[in-house]
Design an enzyme around this catalytic site. Sequence first.
Site, short mmCIF file in Angstrom:
data_model
loop_
_atom_site.label_atom_id
_atom_site.label_comp_id
_atom_site.label_asym_id
_atom_site.label_seq_id
_atom_site.Cartn_x
_atom_site.Cartn_y
_atom_site.Cartn_z
N CYS A 49 2.82 1.19 -8.26
CA CYS A 49 3.66 0.04 -7.94
C CYS A 49 4.76 -0.08 -9.00
O CYS A 49 4.50 0.13 -10.19
CB CYS A 49 2.81 -1.22 -7.90
SG CYS A 49 3.67 -2.64 -7.22
N CYS A 95 0.87 -1.18 0.00
CA CYS A 95 0.00 0.00 0.00
C CYS A 95 0.90 1.23 0.00
O CYS A 95 2.12 1.12 -0.12
CB CYS A 95 -1.00 -0.01 1.15
SG CYS A 95 -0.32 0.18 2.79
N CYS A 131 -4.46 -0.45 -2.16
CA CYS A 131 -5.05 0.87 -2.37
C CYS A 131 -4.79 1.29 -3.81
O CYS A 131 -3.87 0.78 -4.46
CB CYS A 131 -4.48 1.90 -1.39
SG CYS A 131 -2.72 2.23 -1.58
#
Length: 131
Positions: free
Chosen positions: A89, A10, A82
């Site tokens: 990412c 996250c 999230c």
Amino acid sequence: MDKKTIYFICTGNSCRSQMAEGWGREILGEEWNVYSAGIETHGVNPKAIEAMKEVDIDISNHTSDLIDNKILRQSDLVVTLCSDADENCPVIPPNVKKEHWGFDDPAGKSWSEFQRVRDEIGQKIKQFYDN
């Protein structure tokens, strides 16, 4: 049989991914190596520690960690928790499966919000394990 590796990610590795790591170690620990990390580090939220303690899972020794590329490359499954982590990412190697399990951020919200998100994450990991 070698254990598989699951990596929960996250934004700040403060609440959701910490709770997911706690649940993951509790539920998946026999079959999976379980890690969590963030795009940034915000420290482990004390309310996340307290919420997990309420279900007898101790995450008080967890640290807030940045994404480790070695763990990322060795993972069998990366789970973003999230939308920020989902969008930001790092590039995931083609051999690594990625899933997005979106949960509300309880940080700065009421105690009942921490409990709700904790329970939702736990339920999702139990469903994952059962399948």
